[in-house]
Scaffold this motif. Structure first.
Motif, short mmCIF file in Angstrom:
data_model
loop_
_atom_site.label_atom_id
_atom_site.label_comp_id
_atom_site.label_asym_id
_atom_site.label_seq_id
_atom_site.Cartn_x
_atom_site.Cartn_y
_atom_site.Cartn_z
N LEU A 43 0.86 -1.24 -0.10
CA LEU A 43 -0.15 0.12 0.10
C LEU A 43 1.04 1.29 0.09
N ARG A 44 1.93 1.21 0.62
CA ARG A 44 2.66 2.17 0.67
C ARG A 44 3.19 2.79 -0.69
N GLU A 45 3.41 1.78 -1.59
CA GLU A 45 3.84 2.04 -2.79
C GLU A 45 2.82 2.83 -3.62
N ARG A 46 1.51 2.51 -3.36
CA ARG A 46 0.24 3.22 -4.07
C ARG A 46 -0.13 4.58 -3.37
N LEU A 47 0.71 5.38 -2.78
CA LEU A 47 0.20 6.39 -2.20
C LEU A 47 0.61 7.45 -3.37
N LEU A 48 -0.58 8.48 -3.30
CA LEU A 48 -0.33 9.46 -4.39
C LEU A 48 -0.28 10.97 -3.51
N THR A 49 0.54 11.60 -4.13
CA THR A 49 0.78 13.05 -3.66
C THR A 49 0.05 13.78 -4.48
N LEU A 50 -0.35 15.23 -4.15
CA LEU A 50 -1.00 16.30 -4.86
C LEU A 50 -0.47 16.29 -6.53
N SER A 51 0.99 16.21 -6.55
CA SER A 51 1.68 16.42 -7.72
C SER A 51 1.07 15.16 -8.60
N ASP A 52 0.93 14.00 -8.02
CA ASP A 52 0.51 12.70 -8.80
C ASP A 52 -0.95 12.84 -9.33
N LEU A 53 -1.80 13.38 -8.13
CA LEU A 53 -3.19 13.88 -8.78
C LEU A 53 -3.30 14.88 -9.92
N ALA A 54 -2.42 15.45 -9.86
CA ALA A 54 -2.45 16.63 -10.86
C ALA A 54 -2.14 16.06 -12.31
#
Length: 376
Positions: A43-54
């Protein structure tokens, strides 16, 4: 190998768009997927940052306003409301890349149509759609596949086969017609069992990143799908259909991230497939219905079925030379309209500007005005 050879099919030189399937089913197995070496990332490898969401793109339409790419959708409606005619028309449009009755189809894609209640009668419906929309059936070769047996969502083997199938053909759209036939042995009112079926269907969807459209019956005197509400909550698009007397309405109850609450209106046009397309078939066997966009006039004439019949005569028979009043009358009478009703509808349409005279005042010849040619 996808597809079979049908050397006598009159619409193709290469032939064979419908793959066969074994109608037998393995015994229902546990709903959980088979166990094996795990490749699932932590699960830690699937975390998204705000930049990822963008960087994530919004959902894209498959059939604008109705279906969206890589989503799960359900179309529910009562028996006899033309659900299969609607879904088959959408499937043909996606496979050919044609816009479908006022809805933009951005590009063509492969379609797998699961005819879980049997494939009998589908050919005439497909060919009728092709002739009425001017699409050569060869454009559907290797793009529209019919599976004449259910994919049992409670059967591990069926689910695994379906994952392989949609991946192999790179499906853009998978249609399950109907949900009830693809969930045999599962309690329809159980949120737990239906939830597991949804999970298995999502595995199939994710294998090809395809849109999945599930066709289901609505309860008597009710809205939404029959049985557990698990499907209503899980689907990305919840489409609710009502229909009868040649008229269909789709209400978009829900799109998760697109405008919803809208309604779309259609009607069904009778069409007889040409003998050259179905050699050896009787005229009755060549008759079908095709869903088209509803006419602007459909909300106004007092005798709507008669007016729709006259409009259909103009669409299918007027050509570039037009038809006289008597010719329109005779063709309408062949379709069950009385002589007086035919003349009444013709006069009404002329007065409303729906018919354009391309002949002379003494010998008028009528064609449809441009505003009323949509759906032809």
């Amino acid at each position: 190998m996808i597809g079979q050879d049908y050397p006598d099919a009159p619409w193709s030189d290469q032939d064979g768009i419908f793959p066969g399937a074994n109608d037998s089913h393995d015994e229902l197995l546990p709903l959980e997927p088979p166990q094996g070496p795990s490749t699932r990332p932590h699960l830690r490898e699937r975390l998204l940052t705000l930049s990822d969401l963008a960087t994530m793109h919004g959902v894209e339409p498959l059939v604008d306003g109705l279906l969206y790419r890589d989503t799960l959708a359900q179309l529910s409606g009562p028996p006899g409301s033309y659900k299969s005619f609607v879904t088959l028309g959408i499937s043909c449009a996606v496979a050919s890349g044609q816009n479908w009755e006022g809805h933009h189809v951005p590009k063509a894609g492969t379609v797998v149509y699961v005819a879980a209640e049997g494939a009998s009668g589908l050919l005439v419906r497909i060919l009728a759609w092709c002739e009425l929309t001017g699409v050569d059936p060869r454009e559907l070769e290797k793009r529209l596949f019919v599976l004449p047996t259910p994919i049992q969502l409670g059967n591990v083997v069926d689910v695994s086969d379906a994952v392989d199938l949609v991946s192999e053909v790179d499906a853009e759209l998978l249609v399950l017609d109907t949900r009830a036939r693809c969930t045999i042995g599962l309690e329809e009112n159980s949120a737990t069992e239906q939830g597991r079926a949804i999970s298995n269907l999502e595995r199939i969807q994710q294998a090809a990143g395809c849109t999945v459209l599930v066709v289901h019956h609505s309860p008597k005197n009710g809205a939404g799908g029959r049985g557990s509400s698990a499907w209503d909550g899980q689907v990305w698009s919840d489409l609710r259909l009502t229909g009868g007397d040649g008229v269909v309405k789709i209400h978009c109850e829900k799109h998760k991230d697109a405008p919803d609450g809208c309604e779309h209106h259609y009607r069904l046009v009778p069409h007889t497939v040409s003998e050259s397309r179905m050699q050896g078939a009787t005229e009755t066997q060549r008759k079908s219905l095709v869903v088209v966009q509803r006419d602007p006039l459909d909300n106004s004439p007092a005798d709507r079925p008669t007016t729709r019949t006259v409009l259909d005569v103009l669409r299918t028979c007027a050509g570039h030379e037009g038809l006289s009043r008597s010719e329109i009358r005779d063709l309408a009478m062949e379709r069950g309209v009385s002589k007086s009703s035919a003349y009444e509808s013709i006069n009404d349409l002329v007065n409303r500007g729906a018919l354009r005279n391309i002949g002379s005042d003494a010998r008028p010849k009528y064609v449809l005005a441009p505003a009323f040619m949509e759906g032809s």
